[in-house]
Design an enzyme around this catalytic site. Structure first.
Site, PDB file in Angstrom:
ATOM      1  N   MET A   1      23.970   9.252   2.831  1.00 35.07           N
ATOM      2  CA  MET A   1      23.810  10.543   3.496  1.00 35.07           C
ATOM      3  C   MET A   1      24.096  10.419   4.993  1.00 35.07           C
ATOM      4  SD  MET A   1      23.346  13.661   3.109  1.00 35.07           S
ATOM      5  CE  MET A   1      22.374  14.403   1.811  1.00 35.07           C
TER       6      MET A   1
ATOM      7  N   GLU B   1       0.820  -1.217   0.000  1.00 29.94           N
ATOM      8  CA  GLU B   1       0.000   0.000   0.000  1.00 29.94           C
ATOM      9  C   GLU B   1       0.851   1.264   0.000  1.00 29.94           C
ATOM     10  OE1 GLU B   1      -0.574  -2.611   1.918  1.00 29.94           O
ATOM     11  OE2 GLU B   1      -2.655  -3.240   1.590  1.00 29.94           O
TER      12      GLU B   1
ATOM     13  N   PHE C   1     -11.678  -7.526  13.852  1.00 27.67           N
ATOM     14  CA  PHE C   1     -10.577  -7.973  13.004  1.00 27.67           C
ATOM     15  C   PHE C   1     -10.267  -6.904  11.954  1.00 27.67           C
ATOM     16  CE2 PHE C   1      -9.091 -10.237   9.132  1.00 27.67           C
ATOM     17  CZ  PHE C   1      -7.839 -10.588   9.625  1.00 27.67           C
ATOM     18  N   GLN C   2      -9.008  -6.569  11.837  1.00 24.69           N
ATOM     19  CA  GLN C   2      -8.516  -5.553  10.892  1.00 24.69           C
ATOM     20  C   GLN C   2      -9.181  -4.199  11.089  1.00 24.69           C
ATOM     21  OE1 GLN C   2      -8.469  -7.303   6.903  1.00 24.69           O
ATOM     22  NE2 GLN C   2      -6.361  -7.964   7.306  1.00 24.69           N
TER      23      GLN C   2
ATOM     24  N   LYS D   1     -17.813  -1.160   5.638  1.00 24.43           N
ATOM     25  CA  LYS D   1     -18.138  -2.201   4.660  1.00 24.43           C
ATOM     26  C   LYS D   1     -19.642  -2.295   4.401  1.00 24.43           C
ATOM     27  CE  LYS D   1     -17.216  -6.995   3.458  1.00 24.43           C
ATOM     28  NZ  LYS D   1     -16.495  -8.233   3.773  1.00 24.43           N
TER      29      LYS D   1
HETATM   30  C1  LIG Z   1      11.958   5.973   5.760  1.00 25.42           C
HETATM   31  C2  LIG Z   1      13.251   6.619   6.144  1.00 25.42           C
HETATM   32  N1  LIG Z   1      14.061   6.020   7.043  1.00 25.42           N
HETATM   33  C3  LIG Z   1      15.244   6.611   7.376  1.00 25.42           C
HETATM   34  C4  LIG Z   1      15.615   7.802   6.843  1.00 25.42           C
HETATM   35  C5  LIG Z   1      16.934   8.465   7.232  1.00 25.42           C
HETATM   36  N2  LIG Z   1      17.832   8.556   6.082  1.00 25.42           N
HETATM   37  C6  LIG Z   1      17.950   9.667   5.334  1.00 25.42           C
HETATM   38  S1  LIG Z   1      18.984   9.502   4.028  1.00 25.42           S
HETATM   39  C7  LIG Z   1      19.323   7.914   4.459  1.00 25.42           C
HETATM   40  C8  LIG Z   1      20.277   7.099   3.632  1.00 25.42           C
HETATM   41  C9  LIG Z   1      19.778   6.831   2.273  1.00 25.42           C
HETATM   42  O1  LIG Z   1      20.624   5.863   1.689  1.00 25.42           O
HETATM   43  P1  LIG Z   1      20.567   5.538   0.153  1.00 25.42           P
HETATM   44  O2  LIG Z   1      19.190   5.266  -0.280  1.00 25.42           O
HETATM   45  O3  LIG Z   1      21.557   4.462  -0.134  1.00 25.42           O
HETATM   46  O4  LIG Z   1      20.990   6.920  -0.520  1.00 25.42           O
HETATM   47  P2  LIG Z   1      22.397   7.699  -0.532  1.00 25.42           P
HETATM   48  O5  LIG Z   1      22.364   8.691   0.582  1.00 25.42           O
HETATM   49  O6  LIG Z   1      23.486   6.681  -0.368  1.00 25.42           O
HETATM   50  O7  LIG Z   1      22.427   8.355  -1.866  1.00 25.42           O
HETATM   51  C10 LIG Z   1      18.622   7.539   5.626  1.00 25.42           C
HETATM   52  C11 LIG Z   1      18.741   6.215   6.282  1.00 25.42           C
HETATM   53  C12 LIG Z   1      14.711   8.388   5.948  1.00 25.42           C
HETATM   54  N3  LIG Z   1      14.953   9.576   5.397  1.00 25.42           N
HETATM   55  N4  LIG Z   1      13.556   7.774   5.603  1.00 25.42           N
END
Ligand SMILES: Cc1ncc(C[n+]2csc(CCOP(=O)(O)OP(=O)(O)O)c2C)c(N)n1
Length: 615
Positions: free
Chosen positions: A501, A73, A135-136, A185
């Protein structure tokens, strides 16, 4: 103004299918599908389940509404968002009660933060069972109260047409946003009367679109008397389809323009008056222009903390004109000297007339000294990058080449992280609606489903997801949906083997202790050396093939253009390219979180020298 054609504005959902004066007996479920047809919805992303099941039966017979069966979803929600951002129309997603509905929470929050018009339809347990922990059962209206523009719980089938009409209207008008419609529903199963057209009843909802003439005159006066103005442009200008008007105002006044992360494409990157993107990873000229400005002419932007840096040191010399459709934004973070509530297109159109009147009265801004400085900053501090060590691919180069070869007519969707920032910096955006990203919420996993939604809404456009290897592992299963539904997107995985990042912050602020950011190896890894070649888990090429896509890999700079071109030629299936890039590349410029924009670093440890009389 040809740009208008490519620049749909909110509220553009076509009502072409709207029936004339229909009164028919049918089930609530049939009434729901007829209502969706009547408001012009053509695509619904979703997954069925017990509570929403009655609605899926008549959906099968609809010749106007295409349902795309997603794999999660969350994918349905981001696909609706991508569809909405690429087409300017309302995106629609559908899920069952309980976990189906709660899986929509992240994309709903995401759409709320980025003001994207979507309608989420969820099934609810039968009205008698509501509140019994059936449920759900999940109280999805309660859960989404703070992240929807509005939401409805429907237990009376007679209300369905009105609620659907209102939901689409609320989502698309004023400041756009997500609306949730939760339908019990038994309301879907019961017999009811479908009536169309339907009277909506929204007495308290009247977004102000026409700006106040006096405020417009004041703003125009400030603009022509300012010495160092900046047009600070946010996503609201794209949402309002006001990019043609923006260009007229910019060229009439000669004022410099910055476009935020949500507004890339609102003003051509190639335009000489464009200074780039402001913010944490913005260009030095854009960030510094805001800092040194004497007037922030703010249009559909919201002084987000990623733009302002430390708020009390932001733009210390500037008066503020702040125009926004949402009065709650004005003065929220920064007081406005001239507040303007209105639709960006109407505001800009009126401003052009008011500025022209000032010119006619002999008042014209002289920004020559300002431009001398701005041009100097543009020349001295262009956005650039250090090349990767010999033989390795630099991620910035990969993204830059994709942008150049694929061109400005394509739609680009990014995940969240370094690759998102590099996409914003190195792809040249020339047109609105070509850049989709999760700016406010920063939702990893956004890119693939958003690209899917964009391609479903604009099949003629080339749609590229630029994703990180971390983000890609959150939502890549929607490539199965793409492969099965003839939605041939391209996905460029910028594979640096880590949560890049976060790793960058560990490099800069945590003494290079790489706790839990290496992706392709287990706990024995020291976190510093890249994982040995061959330890690719998962192998994205094999994964792509398993999902019915073409999987390609690129590891050497000399193959880069050929691989991108190869992907561009494949249009019968989705394509995933695994770009193995240098793992230590960093995003620059950078304003460290919580510090002042004056502390911007052009590269690591390098602060620009402005030789400044204003400091
Ligand atoms: C759902 C979610 N969980 C955690 C984060 C924290 N976060 C921000 S950037 C990042 C790393 C992203 O890694 P990647 O997709 O490999 O991209 P890169 O920075 O290496 O280009 C994380 C864990 C987030 N923004 N969103």
């Amino acid at each position: 103004m040809t740009e208008h054609a490519a620049s749909p504005r909110r509220g553009d959902t076509p009502a072409a299918h709207a029936p004339q004066h229909v009164v028919e007996t049918m089930t609530g479920a049939q009434s729901l599908i007829r209502s969706l047809e009547a408001v012009g919805a053509d695509t619904v992303f979703g997954i069925p389940g017990g509570a929403i099941l009655p609605a899926y039966d008549p959906l099968m017979d609809s010749t106007k509404v295409r349902h795309i069966l997603v794999r999660h979803e969350q994918g349905a929600g981001h696909a609706a968002t991508g569809y909405a951002q690429a087409t300017g129309r309302v995106g629609v997603c559908m899920a069952t009660s309980g976990p189906g509905a709660t899986n929509l929470v992240t994309p709903i929050a995401d759409a709320y933060m980025d003001s994207v018009p979507i309608v989420a339809i969820t099934g609810q347990v039968t009205s008698k069972a509501i509140g019994t922990d059936a449920f759900q059962e999940a109280d999805i209206c309660g859960i989404t109260m703070p992240i929807t523009k509005h939401n409805y719980l429907v237990t009376d089938p007679a209300e369905i047409p009105r609620v659907i009409a209102e939901a689409f209207h609320i989502a698309a008008t004023g400041r756009p946003g997500p609306v949730l419609v939760d339908i019990a529903k038994d309301a879907l199963q019961a017999t009811t009367t479908f009536r169309w057209p339907v009277e909506t009843s929204l007495p308290g909802y009247r977004p102000v679109t026409k700006p106040h003439a006096k405020q417009i005159r004041e703003a125009a006066k400030l603009l022509v008397t300012a010495k160092r103005p900046v047009l600070y442009v946010g996503g609201g200008v794209v949402k309002a389809g006001a990019t043609a008007e923006l260009r007229i105002l910019a060229e009439l006044t000669g004022a410099p323009v910055v476009t935020t992360l949500m507004a890339l494409g609102a003003f051509p990157d190639s335009h000489p008056q464009h200074l780039g993107m402001p913010g944490m990873h913005g260009s030095v000229p854009a960030v510094t222009a805001l800092q040194k400005a004497d007037l922030l002419f703010t249009l559909g932007a919201r002084f987000d903390d990623r733009v302002t840096g430390k708020l009390d040191s932001f733009a210390p010399y500037a008066k503020v004109v702040h125009a926004d459709i949402d009065p709650a934004e004005i003065g929220k973070n920064r007081p406005a000297d001239v507040p303007i509530v209105g639709d960006a297109r109407e505001v800009l159109a009126d401003l052009v007339v008011a500025v022209q009147a000032e010119f006619d009265a002999g008042h014209k801004g002289d920004y020559a000294d300002w431009w001398e400085r701005l041009d100097e900053w543009k020349k001295t501090y262009p956005v650039g990058y250090e090349p990767a060590p010999a033989g390795e691919l630099s991620p910035q180069q990969v993204i830059e080449r994709i942008g150049r070869l694929v061109g400005p007519d394509a739609v680009y969707a990014a995940g969240v992280g370094q690759h998102q920032m590099w996409s914003s910096q190195f792809i040249r955006f020339e047109k609105p609606g070509t850049w989709l990203n999760s700016g406010g919420a920063g939702t990893m996993g956004y890119a693939v489903p958003a690209a899917m939604g964009a391609k479903a809404g604009r099949p003629e456009a080339a749609v590229w997801a630029i994703d990180g290897d971390g983000c890609f592992q959150m939502t890549n299963q929607e490539l199965v949906t793409c492969a099965l539904n003839d939605i041939p997107i391209k996905v460029a995985v910028i594979n640096n083997g880590s949560l890049g990042m976060v790793r960058q912050w560990q490099t800069l602020f945590y003494n290079q202790r790489y706790s839990n950011t290496v992706l392709h190896s287990g706990p024995d890894h020291d976190g510093i050396e890249p994982p040995a070649q061959g330890t690719r888990i998962p192998d994205f090429v094999l994964l792509a093939e398993a999902m019915g896509c073409v999987g390609l890999r690129c590891e050497r700079p000399e193959d880069l253009d050929a691989v991108i071109k190869q992907a561009m030629e494949i249009n019968d299936r989705p394509v995933v390219i695994d770009f193995i890039v240098h793992q230590d590349a960093m995003v620059w410029p950078m304003v460290a979180a919580g510090t002042s924009n004056d502390e911007i670093q052009f590269a690591r440890g390098v602060r620009p020298d402005f030789g400044d009389d204003l400091d």
